[in-house]
Design a protein around this motif. Structure first.
Motif, PDB file in Angstrom:
ATOM      1  N   ILE A   1      26.354 -30.499  -1.710  1.00 29.39           N
ATOM      2  CA  ILE A   1      26.280 -30.424  -0.245  1.00 29.39           C
ATOM      3  C   ILE A   1      24.815 -30.314   0.187  1.00 29.39           C
ATOM      4  O   ILE A   1      24.386 -30.992   1.138  1.00 29.39           O
ATOM      5  CB  ILE A   1      27.110 -29.237   0.287  1.00 29.39           C
ATOM      6  N   LEU A   2      24.035 -29.492  -0.516  1.00 31.64           N
ATOM      7  CA  LEU A   2      22.606 -29.389  -0.222  1.00 31.64           C
ATOM      8  C   LEU A   2      21.910 -30.730  -0.415  1.00 31.64           C
ATOM      9  O   LEU A   2      21.001 -31.085   0.352  1.00 31.64           O
ATOM     10  CB  LEU A   2      21.954 -28.331  -1.112  1.00 31.64           C
ATOM     11  N   LEU A   3      22.342 -31.494  -1.405  1.00 35.60           N
ATOM     12  CA  LEU A   3      21.775 -32.810  -1.670  1.00 35.60           C
ATOM     13  C   LEU A   3      22.038 -33.749  -0.498  1.00 35.60           C
ATOM     14  O   LEU A   3      21.140 -34.461  -0.046  1.00 35.60           O
ATOM     15  CB  LEU A   3      22.351 -33.369  -2.970  1.00 35.60           C
ATOM     16  N   GLU A   4      23.261 -33.733   0.010  1.00 37.41           N
ATOM     17  CA  GLU A   4      23.594 -34.575   1.168  1.00 37.41           C
ATOM     18  C   GLU A   4      22.785 -34.157   2.394  1.00 37.41           C
ATOM     19  O   GLU A   4      22.308 -35.014   3.152  1.00 37.41           O
ATOM     20  CB  GLU A   4      25.095 -34.522   1.467  1.00 37.41           C
ATOM     21  N   LEU A   5      22.625 -32.855   2.591  1.00 42.82           N
ATOM     22  CA  LEU A   5      21.809 -32.373   3.703  1.00 42.82           C
ATOM     23  C   LEU A   5      20.357 -32.819   3.550  1.00 42.82           C
ATOM     24  O   LEU A   5      19.709 -33.205   4.531  1.00 42.82           O
ATOM     25  CB  LEU A   5      21.878 -30.846   3.807  1.00 42.82           C
ATOM     26  N   ALA A   6      19.844 -32.769   2.338  1.00 39.74           N
ATOM     27  CA  ALA A   6      18.463 -33.179   2.092  1.00 39.74           C
ATOM     28  C   ALA A   6      18.279 -34.669   2.372  1.00 39.74           C
ATOM     29  O   ALA A   6      17.251 -35.078   2.924  1.00 39.74           O
ATOM     30  CB  ALA A   6      18.064 -32.853   0.654  1.00 39.74           C
ATOM     31  N   LYS A   7      19.272 -35.464   2.001  1.00 38.52           N
ATOM     32  CA  LYS A   7      19.189 -36.910   2.272  1.00 38.52           C
ATOM     33  C   LYS A   7      19.187 -37.182   3.774  1.00 38.52           C
ATOM     34  O   LYS A   7      18.424 -38.014   4.259  1.00 38.52           O
ATOM     35  CB  LYS A   7      20.354 -37.636   1.606  1.00 38.52           C
ATOM     36  N   SER A   8      20.042 -36.481   4.511  1.00 39.58           N
ATOM     37  CA  SER A   8      20.074 -36.702   5.958  1.00 39.58           C
ATOM     38  C   SER A   8      18.843 -36.088   6.630  1.00 39.58           C
ATOM     39  O   SER A   8      18.394 -36.566   7.671  1.00 39.58           O
ATOM     40  CB  SER A   8      21.364 -36.159   6.568  1.00 39.58           C
ATOM     41  N   LYS A   9      18.270 -35.050   6.027  1.00 38.12           N
ATOM     42  CA  LYS A   9      17.065 -34.436   6.589  1.00 38.12           C
ATOM     43  C   LYS A   9      15.902 -35.420   6.558  1.00 38.12           C
ATOM     44  O   LYS A   9      15.064 -35.429   7.460  1.00 38.12           O
ATOM     45  CB  LYS A   9      16.698 -33.173   5.827  1.00 38.12           C
ATOM     46  N   LYS A  10      15.871 -36.256   5.547  1.00 39.53           N
ATOM     47  CA  LYS A  10      14.800 -37.257   5.439  1.00 39.53           C
ATOM     48  C   LYS A  10      14.785 -38.133   6.681  1.00 39.53           C
ATOM     49  O   LYS A  10      13.734 -38.352   7.288  1.00 39.53           O
ATOM     50  CB  LYS A  10      15.015 -38.095   4.181  1.00 39.53           C
ATOM     51  N   LYS A  11      15.938 -38.596   7.084  1.00 41.54           N
ATOM     52  CA  LYS A  11      16.040 -39.443   8.276  1.00 41.54           C
ATOM     53  C   LYS A  11      15.654 -38.653   9.529  1.00 41.54           C
ATOM     54  O   LYS A  11      14.953 -39.161  10.398  1.00 41.54           O
ATOM     55  CB  LYS A  11      17.469 -39.983   8.404  1.00 41.54           C
ATOM     56  N   ILE A  12      16.106 -37.408   9.603  1.00 41.78           N
ATOM     57  CA  ILE A  12      15.822 -36.565  10.767  1.00 41.78           C
ATOM     58  C   ILE A  12      14.319 -36.319  10.893  1.00 41.78           C
ATOM     59  O   ILE A  12      13.770 -36.375  12.001  1.00 41.78           O
ATOM     60  CB  ILE A  12      16.606 -35.238  10.668  1.00 41.78           C
ATOM     61  N   VAL A  13      13.646 -36.070   9.785  1.00 43.00           N
ATOM     62  CA  VAL A  13      12.198 -35.842   9.816  1.00 43.00           C
ATOM     63  C   VAL A  13      11.485 -37.114  10.256  1.00 43.00           C
ATOM     64  O   VAL A  13      10.559 -37.069  11.076  1.00 43.00           O
ATOM     65  CB  VAL A  13      11.690 -35.356   8.438  1.00 43.00           C
ATOM     66  N   MET A  14      11.929 -38.247   9.755  1.00 44.12           N
ATOM     67  CA  MET A  14      11.298 -39.514  10.118  1.00 44.12           C
ATOM     68  C   MET A  14      11.504 -39.831  11.602  1.00 44.12           C
ATOM     69  O   MET A  14      10.633 -40.428  12.236  1.00 44.12           O
ATOM     70  CB  MET A  14      11.827 -40.640   9.230  1.00 44.12           C
TER      71      MET A  14
ATOM     72  N   ASN B   1      11.838 -37.507  13.872  1.00 45.51           N
ATOM     73  CA  ASN B   1      11.268 -36.370  14.604  1.00 45.51           C
ATOM     74  C   ASN B   1      12.296 -35.717  15.530  1.00 45.51           C
ATOM     75  O   ASN B   1      11.993 -35.342  16.652  1.00 45.51           O
ATOM     76  CB  ASN B   1      10.020 -36.811  15.382  1.00 45.51           C
ATOM     77  N   ASP B   2      13.526 -35.574  15.042  1.00 45.06           N
ATOM     78  CA  ASP B   2      14.616 -34.965  15.813  1.00 45.06           C
ATOM     79  C   ASP B   2      14.657 -33.469  15.495  1.00 45.06           C
ATOM     80  O   ASP B   2      15.311 -33.032  14.563  1.00 45.06           O
ATOM     81  CB  ASP B   2      15.940 -35.642  15.443  1.00 45.06           C
ATOM     82  N   MET B   3      13.958 -32.687  16.306  1.00 42.85           N
ATOM     83  CA  MET B   3      13.807 -31.255  16.033  1.00 42.85           C
ATOM     84  C   MET B   3      15.121 -30.486  16.153  1.00 42.85           C
ATOM     85  O   MET B   3      15.371 -29.573  15.371  1.00 42.85           O
ATOM     86  CB  MET B   3      12.776 -30.640  16.983  1.00 42.85           C
ATOM     87  N   ASN B   4      15.978 -30.837  17.111  1.00 47.18           N
ATOM     88  CA  ASN B   4      17.249 -30.121  17.263  1.00 47.18           C
ATOM     89  C   ASN B   4      18.123 -30.281  16.020  1.00 47.18           C
ATOM     90  O   ASN B   4      18.697 -29.305  15.531  1.00 47.18           O
ATOM     91  CB  ASN B   4      18.003 -30.599  18.509  1.00 47.18           C
ATOM     92  N   SER B   5      18.213 -31.493  15.524  1.00 41.92           N
ATOM     93  CA  SER B   5      19.003 -31.735  14.311  1.00 41.92           C
ATOM     94  C   SER B   5      18.374 -31.057  13.104  1.00 41.92           C
ATOM     95  O   SER B   5      19.079 -30.557  12.227  1.00 41.92           O
ATOM     96  CB  SER B   5      19.138 -33.239  14.044  1.00 41.92           C
ATOM     97  N   LEU B   6      17.044 -31.029  13.070  1.00 44.89           N
ATOM     98  CA  LEU B   6      16.357 -30.388  11.954  1.00 44.89           C
ATOM     99  C   LEU B   6      16.667 -28.895  11.929  1.00 44.89           C
ATOM    100  O   LEU B   6      16.936 -28.330  10.865  1.00 44.89           O
ATOM    101  CB  LEU B   6      14.847 -30.613  12.048  1.00 44.89           C
ATOM    102  N   VAL B   7      16.680 -28.258  13.092  1.00 45.70           N
ATOM    103  CA  VAL B   7      16.999 -26.829  13.160  1.00 45.70           C
ATOM    104  C   VAL B   7      18.435 -26.594  12.684  1.00 45.70           C
ATOM    105  O   VAL B   7      18.710 -25.655  11.935  1.00 45.70           O
ATOM    106  CB  VAL B   7      16.781 -26.290  14.593  1.00 45.70           C
ATOM    107  N   GLN B   8      19.366 -27.447  13.111  1.00 39.62           N
ATOM    108  CA  GLN B   8      20.755 -27.312  12.670  1.00 39.62           C
ATOM    109  C   GLN B   8      20.853 -27.462  11.152  1.00 39.62           C
ATOM    110  O   GLN B   8      21.582 -26.713  10.489  1.00 39.62           O
ATOM    111  CB  GLN B   8      21.640 -28.351  13.353  1.00 39.62           C
ATOM    112  N   HIS B   9      20.144 -28.436  10.601  1.00 38.31           N
ATOM    113  CA  HIS B   9      20.156 -28.649   9.152  1.00 38.31           C
ATOM    114  C   HIS B   9      19.596 -27.438   8.410  1.00 38.31           C
ATOM    115  O   HIS B   9      20.135 -27.030   7.381  1.00 38.31           O
ATOM    116  CB  HIS B   9      19.345 -29.898   8.787  1.00 38.31           C
ATOM    117  N   LEU B  10      18.517 -26.900   8.940  1.00 36.60           N
ATOM    118  CA  LEU B  10      17.906 -25.741   8.284  1.00 36.60           C
ATOM    119  C   LEU B  10      18.847 -24.539   8.314  1.00 36.60           C
ATOM    120  O   LEU B  10      18.913 -23.779   7.341  1.00 36.60           O
ATOM    121  CB  LEU B  10      16.571 -25.399   8.942  1.00 36.60           C
ATOM    122  N   ASN B  11      19.587 -24.374   9.401  1.00 33.20           N
ATOM    123  CA  ASN B  11      20.572 -23.288   9.475  1.00 33.20           C
ATOM    124  C   ASN B  11      21.687 -23.492   8.451  1.00 33.20           C
ATOM    125  O   ASN B  11      22.108 -22.541   7.784  1.00 33.20           O
ATOM    126  CB  ASN B  11      21.156 -23.182  10.882  1.00 33.20           C
TER     127      ASN B  11
END
Length: 166
Positions: free
Chosen positions: A19-32, A34-44
């Motif tokens: 599950i962490l792996l899937e989150l990390a993969k989607s985080k890559k797209k979010i960082v690229m 620059n979607d800060m709201n989604s990034l905060v949700q992912h970090l939580n």
């Protein structure tokens, strides 16, 4: 039986890391993007999962010690799964243990690679933000050295694209 519980805990650890792996993969797209709201949700989400992983890791250590005691070893050493597998004599049980260890190891190495990529992306984003701020506000023209108060001039202002006196 401690061995069955150990295998179960390792499988749960693998699932949490997947599950962490899937989150990390989607985080890559979010960082690229620059979607800060989604990034905060992912970090939580990651934070909650990491707490669960920590609990499972504690359970793994407890079950490992229990397995050692069952085998007549009175040690509190933190043995690896490979070392514990040497204490398992049933080929089927040993195979299960080594199989789940292999899956978990593969998941962890893949997670490590993606996290390294995400870290580089975040570092590049921070460098870009710093560069953008320097373009807008400008860098100080003077180094930060001691100067007698009577000799100070107004050179410490940061010239930039915006007129701050307006």
């Amino acid at each position: 039986m401690p061995l069955e519980r150990l295998i179960d805990v390792l499988e749960q650890l693998d699932q949490k890391h997947l599950i962490l792996l899937e989150l990390a993969k989607s985080k890559k797209k979010i960082v690229m993007e620059n979607d800060m709201n989604s990034l905060v949700q992912h970090l939580n989400q990651e934070s909650r999962l990491l707490k669960q992983v920590e609990q499972l890791e504690e359970a793994r250590m407890e079950v490992s010690y229990e397995l050692l005691r069952e085998r007549g070893i009175k040690s509190q050493l933190n043995l690896t799964i490979t070392e514990l597998a040497r204490l398992v004599f049933d080929p089927e049980d040993k195979n299960k243990l080594l199989s789940v260890q292999s899956r978990l190891s593969h998941t962890l190495s893949e997670l490590k690679e993606i996290n390294a990529i995400n870290q580089k992306l975040i570092e590049q984003s921070l460098v870009f933000i710093d560069y953008s701020l320097d373009l807008l506000v400008g860098r100080p023209n003077q180094e930060m050295t001691y100067m007698h108060p009577d000799q100070k001039s107004n050179q410490l202002a940061r010239p930039g694209l915006f007129d701050t006196k307006a």
